[in-house]
Design a protein around this motif. Structure first.
Motif, PDB file in Angstrom:
ATOM      1  N   ALA A 196       0.888  -1.383  -0.043  1.00  0.00           N
ATOM      2  CA  ALA A 196      -0.080  -0.043  -0.070  1.00  0.00           C
ATOM      3  C   ALA A 196       0.939   1.341  -0.002  1.00  0.00           C
ATOM      4  O   ALA A 196       0.531   2.305  -0.707  1.00  0.00           O
ATOM      5  N   SER A 197       1.814   1.182   0.660  1.00  0.00           N
ATOM      6  CA  SER A 197       2.759   2.254   1.039  1.00  0.00           C
ATOM      7  C   SER A 197       3.598   2.644  -0.447  1.00  0.00           C
ATOM      8  O   SER A 197       3.643   3.784  -0.976  1.00  0.00           O
ATOM      9  N   SER A 198       4.146   1.443  -1.041  1.00  0.00           N
ATOM     10  CA  SER A 198       4.410   1.552  -2.325  1.00  0.00           C
ATOM     11  C   SER A 198       3.770   2.212  -3.399  1.00  0.00           C
ATOM     12  O   SER A 198       4.286   2.939  -3.989  1.00  0.00           O
ATOM     13  N   THR A 199       2.420   1.920  -3.446  1.00  0.00           N
ATOM     14  CA  THR A 199       1.618   2.359  -4.369  1.00  0.00           C
ATOM     15  C   THR A 199       1.639   4.045  -4.032  1.00  0.00           C
ATOM     16  O   THR A 199       1.567   4.574  -5.162  1.00  0.00           O
ATOM     17  N   ASP A 200       1.299   4.200  -2.887  1.00  0.00           N
ATOM     18  CA  ASP A 200       1.165   5.776  -2.587  1.00  0.00           C
ATOM     19  C   ASP A 200       2.504   6.526  -3.015  1.00  0.00           C
ATOM     20  O   ASP A 200       2.313   7.400  -3.751  1.00  0.00           O
ATOM     21  N   VAL A 201       3.663   5.933  -2.837  1.00  0.00           N
ATOM     22  CA  VAL A 201       5.002   6.703  -3.247  1.00  0.00           C
ATOM     23  C   VAL A 201       4.992   6.571  -4.791  1.00  0.00           C
ATOM     24  O   VAL A 201       5.274   7.427  -5.278  1.00  0.00           O
ATOM     25  N   LEU A 202       4.783   5.402  -5.230  1.00  0.00           N
ATOM     26  CA  LEU A 202       4.957   5.520  -6.942  1.00  0.00           C
ATOM     27  C   LEU A 202       3.709   6.491  -7.405  1.00  0.00           C
ATOM     28  O   LEU A 202       4.127   7.176  -8.448  1.00  0.00           O
ATOM     29  N   ASP A 203       2.513   6.652  -6.683  1.00  0.00           N
ATOM     30  CA  ASP A 203       1.657   7.492  -7.183  1.00  0.00           C
ATOM     31  C   ASP A 203       2.089   9.018  -7.316  1.00  0.00           C
ATOM     32  O   ASP A 203       2.067   9.715  -8.447  1.00  0.00           O
ATOM     33  N   ILE A 204       3.023   9.231  -6.198  1.00  0.00           N
ATOM     34  CA  ILE A 204       3.475  10.704  -6.163  1.00  0.00           C
ATOM     35  C   ILE A 204       4.685  10.793  -7.291  1.00  0.00           C
ATOM     36  O   ILE A 204       4.672  12.029  -7.976  1.00  0.00           O
ATOM     37  N   PHE A 205       5.592   9.748  -7.585  1.00  0.00           N
ATOM     38  CA  PHE A 205       6.385   9.938  -8.645  1.00  0.00           C
ATOM     39  C   PHE A 205       5.577   9.890 -10.016  1.00  0.00           C
ATOM     40  O   PHE A 205       6.046  11.067 -10.969  1.00  0.00           O
ATOM     41  N   THR A 206       4.640   9.446 -10.253  1.00  0.00           N
ATOM     42  CA  THR A 206       3.852   9.384 -11.286  1.00  0.00           C
ATOM     43  C   THR A 206       3.365  10.992 -11.594  1.00  0.00           C
ATOM     44  O   THR A 206       3.409  11.566 -12.714  1.00  0.00           O
ATOM     45  N   GLU A 207       2.925  11.519 -10.574  1.00  0.00           N
ATOM     46  CA  GLU A 207       2.393  12.905 -10.735  1.00  0.00           C
ATOM     47  C   GLU A 207       3.406  13.939 -10.853  1.00  0.00           C
ATOM     48  O   GLU A 207       3.199  14.834 -11.765  1.00  0.00           O
ATOM     49  N   LEU A 208       4.682  13.787 -10.259  1.00  0.00           N
ATOM     50  CA  LEU A 208       5.794  14.444 -10.469  1.00  0.00           C
ATOM     51  C   LEU A 208       5.992  14.380 -12.087  1.00  0.00           C
ATOM     52  O   LEU A 208       6.099  15.292 -12.800  1.00  0.00           O
ATOM     53  N   HIS A 209       6.151  13.275 -12.535  1.00  0.00           N
ATOM     54  CA  HIS A 209       6.624  13.148 -13.980  1.00  0.00           C
ATOM     55  C   HIS A 209       5.590  13.596 -15.030  1.00  0.00           C
ATOM     56  O   HIS A 209       5.772  14.394 -15.717  1.00  0.00           O
ATOM     57  N   SER A 210       4.351  13.521 -14.428  1.00  0.00           N
ATOM     58  CA  SER A 210       3.284  14.286 -15.417  1.00  0.00           C
ATOM     59  C   SER A 210       3.380  15.878 -15.616  1.00  0.00           C
ATOM     60  O   SER A 210       2.872  16.386 -16.449  1.00  0.00           O
ATOM     61  N   LYS A 211       3.928  16.271 -14.631  1.00  0.00           N
ATOM     62  CA  LYS A 211       4.078  17.608 -14.559  1.00  0.00           C
ATOM     63  C   LYS A 211       5.493  18.098 -15.019  1.00  0.00           C
ATOM     64  O   LYS A 211       5.961  19.243 -14.863  1.00  0.00           O
ATOM     65  N   GLY A 212       6.212  17.124 -15.539  1.00  0.00           N
ATOM     66  CA  GLY A 212       7.363  17.488 -16.244  1.00  0.00           C
ATOM     67  C   GLY A 212       8.801  17.020 -15.545  1.00  0.00           C
ATOM     68  O   GLY A 212      10.036  17.670 -15.802  1.00  0.00           O
ATOM     69  N   GLN A 213       8.646  16.615 -14.271  1.00  0.00           N
ATOM     70  CA  GLN A 213       9.798  16.323 -13.473  1.00  0.00           C
ATOM     71  C   GLN A 213      10.574  15.416 -14.308  1.00  0.00           C
ATOM     72  O   GLN A 213      10.174  14.176 -14.737  1.00  0.00           O
ATOM     73  N   SER A 214      11.850  15.502 -14.473  1.00  0.00           N
ATOM     74  CA  SER A 214      13.161  14.354 -14.810  1.00  0.00           C
ATOM     75  C   SER A 214      13.233  13.707 -13.716  1.00  0.00           C
ATOM     76  O   SER A 214      13.680  14.007 -12.619  1.00  0.00           O
ATOM     77  N   ILE A 215      13.108  12.284 -14.225  1.00  0.00           N
ATOM     78  CA  ILE A 215      13.338  11.240 -12.736  1.00  0.00           C
ATOM     79  C   ILE A 215      14.260  10.071 -13.424  1.00  0.00           C
ATOM     80  O   ILE A 215      14.158   9.656 -14.541  1.00  0.00           O
ATOM     81  N   VAL A 216      15.326   9.643 -12.502  1.00  0.00           N
ATOM     82  CA  VAL A 216      16.087   8.679 -12.722  1.00  0.00           C
ATOM     83  C   VAL A 216      16.049   7.601 -11.640  1.00  0.00           C
ATOM     84  O   VAL A 216      16.398   7.976 -10.734  1.00  0.00           O
ATOM     85  N   MET A 217      15.572   6.284 -11.904  1.00  0.00           N
ATOM     86  CA  MET A 217      15.362   5.605 -10.589  1.00  0.00           C
ATOM     87  C   MET A 217      15.642   4.254 -10.848  1.00  0.00           C
ATOM     88  O   MET A 217      15.530   3.598 -12.089  1.00  0.00           O
ATOM     89  N   VAL A 218      16.471   3.840  -9.967  1.00  0.00           N
ATOM     90  CA  VAL A 218      16.822   2.423  -9.951  1.00  0.00           C
ATOM     91  C   VAL A 218      15.939   1.626  -9.278  1.00  0.00           C
ATOM     92  O   VAL A 218      15.236   1.614  -8.167  1.00  0.00           O
ATOM     93  N   THR A 219      15.503   0.228  -9.952  1.00  0.00           N
ATOM     94  CA  THR A 219      14.601  -0.623  -9.163  1.00  0.00           C
ATOM     95  C   THR A 219      15.172  -1.894  -9.805  1.00  0.00           C
ATOM     96  O   THR A 219      15.452  -2.107 -10.722  1.00  0.00           O
ATOM     97  N   HIS A 220      14.422  -3.098  -8.940  1.00  0.00           N
ATOM     98  CA  HIS A 220      14.573  -4.510  -9.504  1.00  0.00           C
ATOM     99  C   HIS A 220      13.190  -5.021  -9.668  1.00  0.00           C
ATOM    100  O   HIS A 220      12.816  -6.187 -10.061  1.00  0.00           O
ATOM    101  N   ASP A 221      12.164  -4.106  -9.238  1.00  0.00           N
ATOM    102  CA  ASP A 221      10.749  -4.553  -9.222  1.00  0.00           C
ATOM    103  C   ASP A 221       9.910  -4.305 -10.628  1.00  0.00           C
ATOM    104  O   ASP A 221      10.121  -2.918 -10.939  1.00  0.00           O
ATOM    105  N   ILE A 222       9.320  -4.910 -11.211  1.00  0.00           N
ATOM    106  CA  ILE A 222       8.534  -4.584 -12.467  1.00  0.00           C
ATOM    107  C   ILE A 222       7.404  -3.870 -12.171  1.00  0.00           C
ATOM    108  O   ILE A 222       7.019  -2.898 -13.064  1.00  0.00           O
ATOM    109  N   LYS A 223       6.720  -3.819 -11.165  1.00  0.00           N
ATOM    110  CA  LYS A 223       5.478  -3.012 -10.908  1.00  0.00           C
ATOM    111  C   LYS A 223       6.006  -1.449 -10.542  1.00  0.00           C
ATOM    112  O   LYS A 223       5.254  -0.643 -10.971  1.00  0.00           O
ATOM    113  N   THR A 224       7.109  -1.537  -9.872  1.00  0.00           N
ATOM    114  CA  THR A 224       7.748  -0.168 -10.081  1.00  0.00           C
ATOM    115  C   THR A 224       8.315   0.402 -11.217  1.00  0.00           C
ATOM    116  O   THR A 224       8.172   1.536 -11.713  1.00  0.00           O
TER     117      THR A 224
END
Length: 253
Positions: A180-208
């Protein structure tokens, strides 16, 4: 096509241990595009986090160059790199490095005041961002050990974006969170990206990884594959997952 906000030329990173050298990043030329949500994936030991730290100026390359726009940051001193990072970069880590002896509000304010001097405007900005990520007002004067892991990570994101960084770097930002917390955090990243934020993220998780629009796959310190997706939420999620899974399978993930 987006312009490059960051790129490398023949980037190498080598570690020495016990008389042996481990070449983690090898002659890497990579481009990070402005307003992209770039995801770095690969098997354990492929050099994902090492690359992230080199791109962000948190670690210096052994050889090669890192350019932020047209500025070569690989030759900067440690003090110069610290100033560069404060002005241009935001960081979110798996381990949430909030200061335990400071309240939630002060954790965000302290980092921001180094760059922004108008404290009255800054207070308002901090309040707005904390509210936006779902940190209620009654939590602002609490200390990190009084919050959940998900709440602390959301505070960490506010701290990372308060100075409006050109790039937000994230290293396994949901790695220690529940679903649940992961989804909340990812939703924030998604919103930031939708507003033009450049993001570079390392992950091993396909959902992320599905939240990005570009995936770079590392193997033995080299980018061996790249996969493009539409912005998250603009396509069918099953088709999106199947396409990314197929790419990862072809990469031997």
């Amino acid at each position: 096509m987006s312009t490059a906000v960051l790129h490398t030329e023949k980037l190498c990173k080598t570690f020495s241990s016990g008389g042996f050298q481990q070449h983690v990043i090898k002659n890497l030329d990579v481009e990070i595009r402005e307003k992209d949500f770039t995801v770095i994936m690969g098997s354990s030991g492929s050099g994902k986090s090492t690359l992230l730290y080199a791109l962000s100026g948190m670690d210096k390359p052994s050889l090669g160059k890192v350019f932020f726009g047209d500025k070569d940051i690989s030759g900067l001193s440690n003090d110069e790199l610290a100033v560069f990072r404060r002005k241009n970069c935001g960081f979110v880590f798996q381990s949430i490095y909030l200061l335990e002896n400071m309240t939630v509000f002060d954790n965000v304010m302290t980092g921001a005041l180094v760059v922004q001097k108008n404290s009255a405007e800054l207070v308002k900005k901090v309040e707005q961002l904390l509210e936006k990520v779902g940190i209620k007002k009654e939590c602002w004067k609490k200390y990190p050990n009084q919050l959940s892991g998900g709440e602390c990570q959301r505070v960490g994101i506010v701290r990372a974006v308060i100075n409006e960084p050109k790039i937000l770097f994230a290293d396994e930002p949901t790695g220690s969170l529940n679903s649940a917390s992961s989804t909340d955090v990812l939703d924030i990243f998604t919103e930031l990206h939708s507003k033009g934020q450049s993001i570079v993220m390392v992950t091993h998780d396909i959902k992320t990884a599905l939240r990005g629009n570009r995936v770079l796959f590392l193997s033995d310190g080299k980018v061996v594959g790249e996969y493009e997706m539409p912005k998250y939420g603009t396509d069918d999620i099953k088709k999106r997952r199947d396409g990314l899974q197929d790419f990862l399978d072809r990469m031997g993930w």
